[in-house]
Design a protein around this motif. Sequence first.
Motif, PDB file in Angstrom:
ATOM      1  N   LEU A  58      -2.705   4.099   8.559  1.00  0.00           N
ATOM      2  CA  LEU A  58      -3.469   3.187   7.626  1.00  0.00           C
ATOM      3  C   LEU A  58      -4.444   2.607   8.165  1.00  0.00           C
ATOM      4  N   ALA A 109      -4.141   6.257   4.414  1.00  0.00           N
ATOM      5  CA  ALA A 109      -4.220   5.091   3.368  1.00  0.00           C
ATOM      6  C   ALA A 109      -5.350   4.180   3.879  1.00  0.00           C
ATOM      7  N   GLY A 112      -1.168   7.131   1.088  1.00  0.00           N
ATOM      8  CA  GLY A 112      -2.394   8.050   0.323  1.00  0.00           C
ATOM      9  C   GLY A 112      -3.200   7.160  -0.446  1.00  0.00           C
ATOM     10  N   GLU A 113      -2.823   5.889  -0.599  1.00  0.00           N
ATOM     11  CA  GLU A 113      -3.550   5.005  -1.404  1.00  0.00           C
ATOM     12  C   GLU A 113      -4.870   4.356  -0.800  1.00  0.00           C
ATOM     13  N   VAL A 133       1.037  -1.266  -0.001  1.00  0.00           N
ATOM     14  CA  VAL A 133       0.028   0.034  -0.297  1.00  0.00           C
ATOM     15  C   VAL A 133       0.997   1.307   0.195  1.00  0.00           C
ATOM     16  N   GLU A 134       0.950   2.008  -1.065  1.00  0.00           N
ATOM     17  CA  GLU A 134       1.553   3.411  -1.004  1.00  0.00           C
ATOM     18  C   GLU A 134       0.826   4.465  -0.268  1.00  0.00           C
ATOM     19  N   ASN A 168      -9.957   9.080   3.156  1.00  0.00           N
ATOM     20  CA  ASN A 168      -8.954   8.920   2.434  1.00  0.00           C
ATOM     21  C   ASN A 168      -8.167  10.222   2.046  1.00  0.00           C
TER      22      ASN A 168
END
Length: 235
Positions: free
Chosen positions: A156, A187, A29-30, A26-27, A182
């Motif tokens: 996250l 993220a 902000g994704e 998971v990048e 988000n």
Amino acid sequence: MPLLEVSDVRAHYGSIEALKGVSLTVEPGEVVTLIGANGAGKSTTLRSISGLTPATSGRIVFEDHEITRVPAHEMPARGIALAPEGRHCFPRMTVRENLDLGAYRRRGQEVAADLERVFDLFPRLQERENQKAGTMSGGEQQMLAIGRALMARPRLLMLDEPSMGIAPILVQRIYETIGEINRSGVAILLVEQNANYALDISRRGYVLETGRVALANDSAELRDDPDVQRAYLGT
Ligand SMILES: Nc1ncnc2c1ncn2[C@@H]1O[C@H](COP(=O)(O)OP(=O)(O)O)[C@@H](O)[C@H]1O
Ligand SMILES: [Mg+2]
């Protein structure tokens, strides 16, 4: 550098191997979606990341720190929060008491600001502040579970089947709110069996089959994939 990197994770329940080497990222902000049939290992993946069902092998790295063996109760302080499947609110406690529990070892002004933010996202929770959680509808309890996870101020947020068993109108509301969360910089790793909403909101997705990643692609590509449509989109 990914925010979260899961590498070849295996996990067991006794002699049952529920994860057979799962890798995903998971990048920052994704929004990333994990879809898959019942029993594929979606919940176990989230449970391994959050330390509830620790990985028996493989490696999990969050913000450059290895967290593979970090116990579950330390995860909120590390920046990871899980709203588990089936919601798990404390039914005899009020909405407010459930939210306060999510604030986890933090006190004072910061917590007050977080509470205000959760009430802004879910006005329904503010209206029901003093109601016992167990008397609320499924959708309202889902809002509470997400709100409680947000009270830990995660970087996250992991959501396990937020639409399960909830009326369509509330599902829509919950998904709008997931989008808002988000956009505020959190993220999101999202698990759904019903993939329509999840693929709309996410940038990328993984398809899990019997403890393995069978497919990884942009959500738009997954949505157009005939096999994915047949198996997970009800079309
Ligand atoms: N507490 C448990 N004890 C034993 N087996 C479990 C337990 N929880 C899940 N499993 C098994 O692990 C596999 C993956 O389950 P799970 O991660 O819950 O799947 P999903 O969330 O994709 O439906 C399934 O075969 C399930 O039966
Ligand atoms: Mg599950």
